[in-house]
Design an enzyme around this catalytic site. Structure first.
Site, PDB file in Angstrom:
ATOM      1  N   SER A  35      34.737  21.030 -11.571  1.00 39.33           N
ATOM      2  CA  SER A  35      33.359  20.560 -11.429  1.00 39.33           C
ATOM      3  C   SER A  35      32.334  21.669 -11.302  1.00 39.33           C
ATOM      4  O   SER A  35      31.152  21.400 -11.190  1.00 39.33           O
ATOM      5  CB  SER A  35      33.242  19.606 -10.232  1.00 39.33           C
ATOM      6  OG  SER A  35      33.854  18.383 -10.552  1.00 39.33           O
ATOM      7  N   MET A  36      32.750  22.894 -11.352  1.00 43.27           N
ATOM      8  CA  MET A  36      31.785  23.993 -11.340  1.00 43.27           C
ATOM      9  C   MET A  36      31.008  24.045 -12.649  1.00 43.27           C
ATOM     10  O   MET A  36      30.034  24.778 -12.767  1.00 43.27           O
ATOM     11  CB  MET A  36      32.477  25.328 -11.074  1.00 43.27           C
ATOM     12  CG  MET A  36      32.929  25.481  -9.623  1.00 43.27           C
ATOM     13  SD  MET A  36      31.579  25.229  -8.439  1.00 43.27           S
ATOM     14  CE  MET A  36      30.493  26.568  -8.853  1.00 43.27           C
TER      15      MET A  36
END
Length: 128
Positions: A35-36
């Site tokens: 999710s970065m």
């Protein structure tokens, strides 16, 4: 690495790949970032805004044609009605996660059930 307009301003390896093994980081170390991608994409979008390439108020459909003519799923007496948007989804909505888009695996509303049914009816392919 820090780069701008194709020019590398800083490129250095810092830290450890694995704190337990004490393996140092090197310039070729790769990680899965999951999710970065959200903050990375957000920074890229803000750079495009800074360069005057897009506006926060631009409709998402301007860049992703599939967003044109979107419908909203509204539950009405245990039925799912698909109704037109009251306004287009904007770049700002996407960045703030206020677009109304949802994941099929995070609820059990009629919208979620419909997404799951559509996916189940499709030919099987590799899913992430």
């Amino acid at each position: 690495m820090v780069a701008r307009h194709g020019q590398i301003g800083w490129f250095e390896a810092l830290g450890r790949q694995d704190p337990v093994a004490d393996t140092p980081m090197d310039r070729n170390t790769m990680f899965r970032i999951f999710s970065m991608t959200k903050p990375i994409v957000s920074v890229g979008i803000m750079m495009l805004i800074e360069d005057g390439q897009l506006l926060l108020t631009d409709p998402a459909a301007k860049y992703i044609p599939e967003f044109a003519d979107q419908k909203v799923g509204v539950e009405n007496n245990s039925e799912l009605d698909l109704v037109p948007l009251t306004r287009p989804i904007t770049i700002q909505d996407l960045l703030r996660h206020t677009s109304g888009l949802t994941y099929d695996h995070t609820g059990n509303t009629l919208v979620h059930q419909t997404i799951q049914a559509v996916k189940a009816a499709r030919p099987q392919h590799h899913q992430r």
